[in-house]
Design an enzyme around this catalytic site. Structure first.
Site, short mmCIF file in Angstrom:
data_model
loop_
_atom_site.label_atom_id
_atom_site.label_comp_id
_atom_site.label_asym_id
_atom_site.label_seq_id
_atom_site.Cartn_x
_atom_site.Cartn_y
_atom_site.Cartn_z
N SER A 28 0.85 -1.19 0.00
CA SER A 28 0.00 0.00 0.00
C SER A 28 0.87 1.23 0.00
O SER A 28 2.07 1.15 0.26
CB SER A 28 -0.88 -0.02 1.27
N TYR B 250 -3.14 0.00 10.26
CA TYR B 250 -3.05 -0.38 8.84
C TYR B 250 -1.66 -0.12 8.30
O TYR B 250 -1.07 -0.97 7.62
CB TYR B 250 -4.10 0.40 8.05
#
Length: 264
Positions: free
Chosen positions: A144, A157
């Site tokens: 990501s 996250y």
């Protein structure tokens, strides 16, 4: 042999009932792979299987909690029995919870780490013996922007995605000798059903502030689409990438390369 031909290969994509995972699994299936996917509920699995069939693909869907080692082992045995040993693994399953770190419960932090990072360890561990035995395999981990950047409200996250970046490099380092390539894909901001509210125009016709923020950081001047992940997935899953190992391929419209626009 065509480099991007996956005929005869068995591919497993976790969390591929919709969105990015669905597009990646579709790309592998269209290239000839026998595709398996997993998700958490029978309802999602059955709906996804129907969607794949609408795309002309017959896939095998499994209900599996990828944070549970016993469930994963059982699923891998079923895939090996029904389709054959897994040649291509895409660790896509992930969740996110946006909350300031000082307000986040430790239980929620652990859940995100387990789903986004520990699951990739568990599923990779389960398929590695077959790949080692046949001396070939492809593992693709979904990283990501948060593998590189920090942002408010995503401490868990970002921690998980930073971890999966390093897990990718470690798998490449440890198992490259078996002709196993492990690489990551780092999607930029992708337009999906989950992000649709961030892209919709406000009642007065103006752009959502977050949409404006993303546009200011993206040289391509647009959000990505799940289809933008299909080509990179096919490259990293095929023999075209046999000498690419431990690499994180950012499919982000240029965000990682860009400091941002100068204010006018």
């Amino acid at each position: 042999m065509v480099q991007y031909d996956l005929d005869g290969k068995v591919a497993l994509v976790t969390g591929a009932s919709h969105g990015i995972g669905f597009a990646m699994a579709k790309a592998l299936g269209k290239a000839g792979a026998r595709v398996a996917f997993c998700c958490r509920t029978e309802e999602r699995r059955d709906a996804a299987v129907a969607q794949y069939r609408e795309c002309g693909l017959e896939v095998a869907g499994y209900v599996c909690d990828v944070t549970d080692e016993e469930q994963v082992s059982s699923m891998i045995r079923a895939i090996e029995s029904n389709l054959g040993g897994v040649d291509i693994l895409v660790n896509n399953a992930a969740v996110i919870k946006r909350v300031p770190m000082h307000e986040m419960d430790a239980a929620d932090f652990r859940k995100i780490i387990d789903t986004d990072l520990t699951s990739a360890f568990i599923v990779s561990k389960a398929v590695l013996p077959h790949m080692m035995e046949q001396r070939s395999g492809k593992i693709i981990n979904l990283c990501s922007m948060m593998s590189e950047f920090g942002r408010e409200t995503v401490s868990a996250y970002a921690s998980a995605k930073g971890g999966i970046k390093m897990l990718t490099r470690n798998i490449a380092s440890e198992y490259g000798q078996y002709n196993i390539q492990c690489n990551g894909i780092g999607p930029g901001y992708i337009a999906t059903a989950q992000t649709a509210p961030l892209i919709e125009r406000l009642p007065d016709g103006s752009r959502n502030p977050f949409d404006q923020f993303i546009m200011s950081k993206t040289p391509a001047d647009r959000w990505g689409t799940p289809e933008d992940l299909m080509g990179p997935t096919l490259f990293l899953a095929s023999s075209a990438s046999d000498f690419v190992n431990g690499h994180i391929l950012y499919v982000d419209g240029g965000i990682v390369a860009y400091l941002g626009r100068q204010p006018k």
